[in-house]
Design a protein around this motif. Structure first.
Motif, PDB file in Angstrom:
ATOM      1  N   ALA A   1       3.516  -0.502   4.941  1.00 23.36           N
ATOM      2  CA  ALA A   1       4.191  -1.772   4.991  1.00 23.36           C
ATOM      3  C   ALA A   1       4.827  -2.214   6.268  1.00 23.36           C
ATOM      4  O   ALA A   1       5.223  -3.217   6.703  1.00 23.36           O
ATOM      5  CB  ALA A   1       5.417  -1.531   3.939  1.00 23.36           C
ATOM      6  N   LYS A   2       5.136  -1.261   7.230  1.00 25.87           N
ATOM      7  CA  LYS A   2       5.583  -1.212   8.483  1.00 25.87           C
ATOM      8  C   LYS A   2       4.956  -2.311   9.424  1.00 25.87           C
ATOM      9  O   LYS A   2       5.630  -3.028  10.401  1.00 25.87           O
ATOM     10  CB  LYS A   2       5.945  -0.024   9.247  1.00 25.87           C
ATOM     11  CG  LYS A   2       6.930   0.917   8.560  1.00 25.87           C
ATOM     12  CD  LYS A   2       7.311   2.145   9.093  1.00 25.87           C
ATOM     13  CE  LYS A   2       8.480   2.962   8.377  1.00 25.87           C
ATOM     14  NZ  LYS A   2       8.476   4.369   8.940  1.00 25.87           N
ATOM     15  N   ALA A   3       3.742  -2.276   9.145  1.00 25.24           N
ATOM     16  CA  ALA A   3       2.683  -3.165  10.175  1.00 25.24           C
ATOM     17  C   ALA A   3       3.239  -4.632   9.860  1.00 25.24           C
ATOM     18  O   ALA A   3       2.949  -5.374  10.731  1.00 25.24           O
ATOM     19  CB  ALA A   3       1.228  -3.104   9.603  1.00 25.24           C
ATOM     20  N   ASN A   4       3.874  -4.834   8.651  1.00 24.50           N
ATOM     21  CA  ASN A   4       4.274  -6.551   8.628  1.00 24.50           C
ATOM     22  C   ASN A   4       5.584  -6.719   9.254  1.00 24.50           C
ATOM     23  O   ASN A   4       6.058  -7.694   9.271  1.00 24.50           O
ATOM     24  CB  ASN A   4       4.339  -6.701   7.040  1.00 24.50           C
ATOM     25  CG  ASN A   4       4.570  -8.165   6.638  1.00 24.50           C
ATOM     26  OD1 ASN A   4       5.186  -8.346   5.788  1.00 24.50           O
ATOM     27  ND2 ASN A   4       3.945  -8.815   7.311  1.00 24.50           N
TER      28      ASN A   4
ATOM     29  N   VAL B   1      -3.447   7.243   2.943  1.00 20.56           N
ATOM     30  CA  VAL B   1      -2.826   8.531   3.144  1.00 20.56           C
ATOM     31  C   VAL B   1      -1.722   8.221   3.888  1.00 20.56           C
ATOM     32  O   VAL B   1      -2.190   7.818   5.212  1.00 20.56           O
ATOM     33  CB  VAL B   1      -3.952   9.268   3.946  1.00 20.56           C
ATOM     34  CG1 VAL B   1      -3.257  10.868   4.049  1.00 20.56           C
ATOM     35  CG2 VAL B   1      -5.088   9.605   2.936  1.00 20.56           C
ATOM     36  N   PRO B   2      -0.434   8.507   3.601  1.00 16.77           N
ATOM     37  CA  PRO B   2       0.596   8.149   4.499  1.00 16.77           C
ATOM     38  C   PRO B   2       0.555   8.905   6.165  1.00 16.77           C
ATOM     39  O   PRO B   2       0.611   7.812   6.682  1.00 16.77           O
ATOM     40  CB  PRO B   2       1.739   8.769   3.826  1.00 16.77           C
ATOM     41  CG  PRO B   2       1.338   8.859   2.392  1.00 16.77           C
ATOM     42  CD  PRO B   2      -0.006   9.098   2.234  1.00 16.77           C
ATOM     43  N   GLY B   3       0.230   9.895   6.138  1.00 17.37           N
ATOM     44  CA  GLY B   3      -0.037  10.457   7.561  1.00 17.37           C
ATOM     45  C   GLY B   3      -0.954   9.649   8.325  1.00 17.37           C
ATOM     46  O   GLY B   3      -0.611   9.325   9.668  1.00 17.37           O
ATOM     47  N   CYS B   4      -2.032   9.357   7.840  1.00 17.06           N
ATOM     48  CA  CYS B   4      -3.094   8.507   8.620  1.00 17.06           C
ATOM     49  C   CYS B   4      -2.633   7.165   8.768  1.00 17.06           C
ATOM     50  O   CYS B   4      -2.848   6.214  10.017  1.00 17.06           O
ATOM     51  CB  CYS B   4      -4.470   8.614   7.956  1.00 17.06           C
ATOM     52  SG  CYS B   4      -4.917  10.252   7.396  1.00 17.06           S
TER      53      CYS B   4
ATOM     54  N   ARG C   1       0.793  -1.371  -0.028  1.00 22.25           N
ATOM     55  CA  ARG C   1       0.093   0.117  -0.181  1.00 22.25           C
ATOM     56  C   ARG C   1       0.834   1.189  -0.056  1.00 22.25           C
ATOM     57  O   ARG C   1       0.598   2.153  -0.706  1.00 22.25           O
ATOM     58  CB  ARG C   1      -0.999   0.115   1.049  1.00 22.25           C
ATOM     59  CG  ARG C   1      -1.694   1.338   1.426  1.00 22.25           C
ATOM     60  CD  ARG C   1      -2.708   1.756   0.474  1.00 22.25           C
ATOM     61  NE  ARG C   1      -3.690   0.403  -0.255  1.00 22.25           N
ATOM     62  CZ  ARG C   1      -5.030   0.136   0.358  1.00 22.25           C
ATOM     63  NH1 ARG C   1      -5.751   1.408   0.852  1.00 22.25           N
ATOM     64  NH2 ARG C   1      -5.699  -0.534  -0.352  1.00 22.25           N
ATOM     65  N   ASN C   2       1.602   1.339   0.915  1.00 28.79           N
ATOM     66  CA  ASN C   2       2.858   2.482   0.882  1.00 28.79           C
ATOM     67  C   ASN C   2       3.888   2.176   2.086  1.00 28.79           C
ATOM     68  O   ASN C   2       3.468   1.225   2.914  1.00 28.79           O
ATOM     69  CB  ASN C   2       1.937   3.840   1.368  1.00 28.79           C
ATOM     70  CG  ASN C   2       0.939   3.771   2.643  1.00 28.79           C
ATOM     71  OD1 ASN C   2       1.493   3.301   3.549  1.00 28.79           O
ATOM     72  ND2 ASN C   2      -0.142   4.145   2.346  1.00 28.79           N
TER      73      ASN C   2
END
Length: 525
Positions: free
Chosen positions: A145-148, A498-501, A140-141
């Motif tokens: 991706a950091k969630a993974n 949305v990157p910030g969100c 997604r962005n």
């Protein structure tokens, strides 16, 4: 609650079984991950791991993956684990007929600091979630991706969808409508056709169709949790998936971790109220669009004040209903409903919608003006790319909605409500049809009681959108608890895009903390 999207239809069979790789130790917060493949005779569900589908570049592009992202998509598919979990068709008869639920897992990349698993709950009802670990999270962005890194990301096709067990029946009985003002006679024919089709569909396989409910999907998901060896599941839900998250959390509070639900559904399942609320929100959001267009009157010429723009668009709706135009290069006649559809676009499309509305004021000839063609000329459903996974199953969409619809209004009520809606919402109301999606559905209404819970829950409501009305977020909080996270846009399920969100979403899953909200998608300059 149905949030209809376009359909890409073609199911690809799963390949042969392969051995499941043994997972490494879990992070301290998650504890050791249990075996995902219980031994024979254990009675617990297990995952039958398979090789993942192979997709051509053409198929990958059809999934809205850009050319530049194709190598990353293929790399992620090599990491993705794919399998099925056998569950009862009827959870009240666990020893009876079984069906398969297709499941995917993208294992955490930082296994030593692993926090657990996040299950992505797709929209619809009827949307596929099989590739969501790749498409909605890892690709997604950078923020999502950091969630993974510290979480396994779990995807699945709900029963009735994609690679899971499903059935099919006719769900589109109504042919092209006559363009122009919708008369009571024409509306009754449409309604009667819907009744006949619903009765035919519902009676075609009532044993299966009657088990297509949000509660059944939630019960499937908990068996998936067990099969994966997870003590709890964290939930990331979108649209209908937010209702699924509410139901799962109500049924299985002890197995629910952190939950982030984006574009929150209402805590009730009446389609007549759903359309009424959505129509009111759509007309309100057009007020924002009208003010934006008025500030740019030199460009669009629709009026120098919001009121003038409103009056001009309402005038266009009436004019095109009275004299519809059929262009040779546009898939649908341009009547009042098409004009109202342009007025209902969210802020990401205001620039193009404004140009299209301006073009329709002076349009002549047999071919459509360029922006009108761009927005209205594409087919509703493109020809499926061979080998592409199903992204929306319309039989499941219909069955879940109608099994749970507490209204199922008769024609007289539906016609009265439609006429009232068009009168109250002169710019956008014409885009809504006569209610009655579930008219004549022959199976009984099934609804679930939601419960308040004390666990961590974030409800992301978008201030101006109409597909998930902001007030539904507040109603849901009153019904089940949780913290409201306000997104200041009108774009359905935009938070993770949305990157910030998205950074807030990931931070929430890592820490359990969340701010008051974010700006969402920016209004065009």
């Amino acid at each position: 609650m149905t949030y209809r999207t376009s359909l890409t239809a073609f199911a690809l069979a799963l390949a042969g079984l392969v051995a499941h790789p043994s997972p490494a130790g879990a992070g301290a917060d998650a504890g050791p991950r249990a075996s995902a493949t219980p031994g024979p005779g254990s009675g617990a569900p297990s995952v039958q791991w398979t090789s993942c589908p192979a997709y051509s570049d053409e198929v990958i592009r059809s999934l809205r993956v850009t050319e530049e992202q194709i190598p990353a998509f293929r790399a992620l598919m090599k990491r993705l684990e794919c399998g099925t979990v056998s569950v009862p068709l009827n959870h009240r008869d666990p020893g009876g007929r079984k069906i398969d639920i297709a499941v995917t897992r993208l294992a955490a990349t930082d296994e030593t600091r692993r926090l657990g698993a996040i299950a992505v709950l797709p929209g619809g009802p009827g949307n596929s979630g099989y590739l969501d670990p790749v498409l909605r999270v890892a690709l997604r962005n950078e923020q999502m991706a950091k969630a993974n890194e510290r979480y396994d990301i779990i995807g699945f096709d709900p029963r009735g969808v994609g690679y899971s067990t499903k059935v099919a029946c006719p769900v589109s009985p109504v042919g092209p409508q006559e363009p122009g003002t919708l008369t009571e006679e024409a509306a009754r024919k449409i309604y009667d056709a819907q009744v006949a089709a619903n009765q035919e569909c519902g009676r075609s396989d009532p044993a299966f169709l009657g088990q297509l409910t949000t509660e059944s999907v939630a019960q499937d998901l908990d068996l998936v949790r067990t099969a994966l060896g997870e003590r709890t599941l964290n939930l990331l839900g979108f649209s209908w998936g937010t209702y699924l998250g509410m139901v799962y959390r109500s049924r299985f509070p002890e197995h629910t971790g952190r939950a982030f639900l984006d574009s929150v559904a209402p805590p009730w399942t009446r389609l007549d109220e759903h359309m009424k609320d959505s129509a009111e929100a759509a007309e309100r959001d057009f007020g924002r669009m009208a003010a934006w267009l008025a500030r740019r009157d030199a460009t669009y010429g629709l009026g120098a004040t919001a009121r003038q723009v409103r009056e001009e668009v309402a005038k266009l709706v009436r004019a095109y209903d009275k004299n519809p135009k059929i262009y040779t290069d546009v898939r649908r006649p341009v009547d009042g409903s098409a004009v109202a559809d342009l007025a209902k676009r969210n802020s990401t499309e205001w620039t193009r919608a404004g140009r299209a509305l301006a073009e329709l004021r002076t349009a002549t000839g047999t071919t459509a003006p360029p922006t009108v063609k761009e927005l209205l000329g594409a087919p509703m459903t493109g020809t499926p790319v061979p080998g592409a996974p199903e992204t929306l199953n319309m039989t499941m969409n219909l069955a879940v909605a109608c099994n749970e619809d507490g209204s199922r209004v008769g024609f007289d009520t539906a016609w009265r409500d439609y006429r009232r809606l068009v009168k109250r919402h002169p710019a956008t109301g014409r885009s809504w049809g006569v209610g009655g999606m579930c008219a004549g559905w022959p199976l009984p209404v099934q609804q679930v009681a939601l419960k308040r819970g004390g666990g961590s829950l974030v409800l992301a409501g978008h201030l101006y959108e109409f597909m998930s009305v902001y007030d539904w977020t507040l109603q849901t909080r009153r019904a089940v608890g949780g913290t409201v996270y306000t997104v200041a846009d009108d774009v359905h399920v935009s938070t993770t895009r949305v990157p910030g969100c998205a950074a807030d979403v990931v931070r929430y899953f890592e820490t359990g903390r969340i701010g008051a909200g974010c700006g969402g998608g920016a209004v065009p300059s």
